[in-house]
Scaffold this active site. Structure first.
Site, PDB file in Angstrom:
ATOM      1  N   ASN A   1      -6.012  -3.263   2.372  1.00 31.23           N
ATOM      2  CA  ASN A   1      -6.548  -4.224   2.662  1.00 31.23           C
ATOM      3  C   ASN A   1      -7.804  -4.993   2.482  1.00 31.23           C
ATOM      4  OD1 ASN A   1      -3.687  -4.218   2.180  1.00 31.23           O
ATOM      5  ND2 ASN A   1      -2.823  -4.558   5.061  1.00 31.23           N
TER       6      ASN A   1
ATOM      7  N   ARG B   1       0.865  -0.789   0.190  1.00 36.24           N
ATOM      8  CA  ARG B   1       0.416   0.132  -0.026  1.00 36.24           C
ATOM      9  C   ARG B   1       1.051   1.712   0.140  1.00 36.24           C
ATOM     10  NH1 ARG B   1      -3.309  -0.868   4.523  1.00 36.24           N
ATOM     11  NH2 ARG B   1      -1.525  -1.733   5.383  1.00 36.24           N
TER      12      ARG B   1
END
Length: 125
Positions: A36, A18
């Site tokens: 997520n 990320r």
């Protein structure tokens, strides 16, 4: 402005995926978010012009960082909500988010990602 929403599967949690996506999007001026998911995948929504989104798709197909993308689904459409910047979304705070990421990373390493992580295995980040 267009937006692309994608689900990315594979080794994509517990490896700073990320952050790498956030850095790329901030550098290119893309807006949206990355988060997520509980199943071990990552959900990404990016906004920009069509050329920028095609560049993002090409970049992510190369599995940046330590990622190993096994499959992905995406759709391109006109923008809905306008985002001010690009954010990394964390569920339930930093510690819980990191713990969930490491558990999903362990599941990926062990097998199909659907099996439970045995209690006698320790994952050291």
């Amino acid at each position: 402005m267009k937006e692309m929403e994608m689900e990315v599967y594979g080794r994509v949690q517990g490896i700073m995926f990320r952050k790498i996506i956030g850095d790329f999007c901030n550098e290119k001026g893309l807006k949206g978010f990355v988060r997520n998911k509980k199943d071990g995948s990552v959900n990404i929504l990016v906004q920009g012009n069509k050329k920028e989104l095609e560049e993002f798709l090409s970049w992510i197909n190369k599995s940046p960082g330590f990622a190993k993308i096994t499959s992905m689904k995406y759709s391109l459409r006109d923008s809905g909500k306008d985002y001010e910047d690009f954010k990394i979304v964390k569920d339930k705070g930093f510690i819980a988010d990191k713990a969930r990421s490491l558990i999903n990373f362990g599941k990926f390493l062990i097998g199909d990602g659907k099996s439970e992580v045995p209690k006698h295995i320790v994952i050291i980040p």
